[in-house]
Design an enzyme around this catalytic site. Structure first.
Site, PDB file in Angstrom:
ATOM      1  N   ALA A 163       0.916  -1.047  -0.031  1.00  7.65           N
ATOM      2  CA  ALA A 163      -0.020  -0.072   0.178  1.00  7.65           C
ATOM      3  C   ALA A 163       0.779   1.265   0.011  1.00  7.65           C
ATOM      4  CB  ALA A 163      -1.045   0.269   1.197  1.00  7.65           C
ATOM      5  N   ASP A 164       1.696   1.138   0.702  1.00  7.25           N
ATOM      6  CA  ASP A 164       2.746   2.281   0.886  1.00  7.25           C
ATOM      7  C   ASP A 164       3.225   2.645  -0.458  1.00  7.25           C
ATOM      8  OD1 ASP A 164       2.318   2.844   3.328  1.00  7.25           O
ATOM      9  OD2 ASP A 164       4.013   1.771   4.081  1.00  7.25           O
ATOM     10  N   TYR A 165       3.808   1.604  -1.198  1.00 10.36           N
ATOM     11  CA  TYR A 165       4.645   1.938  -2.457  1.00 10.36           C
ATOM     12  C   TYR A 165       3.538   2.425  -3.354  1.00 10.36           C
ATOM     13  CZ  TYR A 165       8.761  -0.043  -0.662  1.00 10.36           C
ATOM     14  OH  TYR A 165      10.042  -0.471   0.140  1.00 10.36           O
TER      15      TYR A 165
END
Length: 364
Positions: A163-165
């Site tokens: 999700a962060d990427y």
């Protein structure tokens, strides 16, 4: 490509720094604004060098200054920086930048054509917007985590913060769109990136399939349910991916093993009752991982090895592109853009390393 574009980066940890690293590698000047205590990522996963691995991996090619944004002088200094910048990116909880006096409305008074991007878990408004959460929560709520299940149907905890990427990629997309829009119209713009929304956008196929069939795992030929598009174990306990969806690739695979009789089973199920599946499974277990790699490079059948992270920099594909490289400051780094020529690569900055050069110039 982005030479001359100046980005004021108020982000910490991973999504924002990953986004600005990608911009830095395209030539943008990134001024990373850290609190006096520094980006918390400096202490996340300590490396042999004593610096956080998350920070080392995502902050090369940037300049670091420290500002106390809780003090008036810090905010005033930030606004002076922004007045000569092109982009602002921030990842505070919704409402924080407004309280600090650095909201989009406040910023565009000093820089009307600024491209301003906010990254958050659930967007700037709405019932969840003020809650604190992390990658695993965004994956869970978006429906993406439910696509990663073991044989008992339990969600598998990923060892990569997908999700962060993806949030970083989405922020880049909108920042670049904002810069193009400014070039065309002369107008600045505001962009709110909800990481959860971006993850949910991956499920377009899945939503239609579920509504039409009730099945929640997407297009059935892509979810491991057919023998020509599946993962197989080798003799030595490693794994190979087979993606022979098109008839020519499946035929190449079958004929290379003198099994013309398998061709008709192209879209048959990965089921223990399927004799061809049992035979293909046995075939894979009859050769080692490296024997299958050699086969995959000779026979055009959409096959690739499931590599471990430690194997990437020695794999011929990655070695040819020099995608993973030994840095001059003593660690290994991964290029963001394999086709972009890099000059001298600056190491991740020390906290406040560029205070004198940047702040002195605007405070005179």
């Amino acid at each position: 490509m982005l030479k001359g574009v100046k980005v004021i980066d108020f982000t910490n940890y991973l999504p924002g720094p990953f986004a600005t690293l990608r911009l830095a590698e395209l030539g943008a000047e990134i001024i990373k604004v850290e609190p006096p205590s520094g980006d918390p990522a400096r202490n996340t996963g300590i490396s042999k060098q004593g610096t956080g691995i998350v920070f080392l991996a995502n902050n090369r090619q940037k300049k670091s200054i420290t500002l106390n944004l809780k003090e008036k002088v810090g905010v005033e200094t930030a606004l002076k920086l922004i007045a000569n910048a092109d982009v602002v990116i921030e990842s505070f909880r919704p409402g924080v930048m407004e309280k600090l006096g650095l909201s989009y409305d406040a910023v565009r008074k000093v820089k009307p054509d600024i491209v301003y991007c906010s990254i958050s878990g659930y967007g700037q408004n709405g019932i969840l917007s003020k809650l604190g959460n992390h990658d695993i929560n965004y994956m869970a709520l978006s429906g993406v985590l439910a696509q990663l299940k073991d044989s008992q149907g339990r969600p598998v905890h990923p060892s990569i913060t997908i999700a962060d990427y993806l949030g970083g990629f989405a922020a880049n997309e909108r920042i670049l769109a904002g810069l193009v829009s400014r070039f065309l119209s002369g107008q600045g713009s505001y962009h709110s990136i909800s990481i959860t929304d971006q993850l949910a956008s991956l499920l377009g196929n899945h939503v239609i399939v579920e509504k039409e069939t009730g099945e929640g795992t997407g297009i059935n030929v892509l979810n491991g349910s057919i023998i020509s598009y599946a993962i197989y174990e080798t003799m030595d306990g490693r794994y190979m991916s087979l993606g022979a969806l098109e008839p020519k690739f499946w035929q190449n695979f079958c004929l290379a093993h003198r099994h013309e009789d398998w061709i008709e089973a192209h879209f048959s199920k990965t089921d223990a009752a399927n004799l061809v599946f049992k035979e293909v499974t046995a075939l894979f277990k009859g050769k080692t991982f490296y024997e299958w790699i050699e086969f995959a490079q000779k026979v055009d059948c959409c096959m690739a090895p499931v590599l471990e992270v430690g194997e990437l920099n020695e794999n011929p594909y990655f070695k040819e592109k020099e995608l993973i490289f030994a840095s001059s400051w003593g660690d290994y780094q991964v290029k963001m853009h394999s086709d972009v020529e890099q000059g001298t690569i600056a190491p991740p900055p020390k906290k406040g390393e560029h205070n004198d050069g940047i702040l002195n110039g605007i405070l005179i």
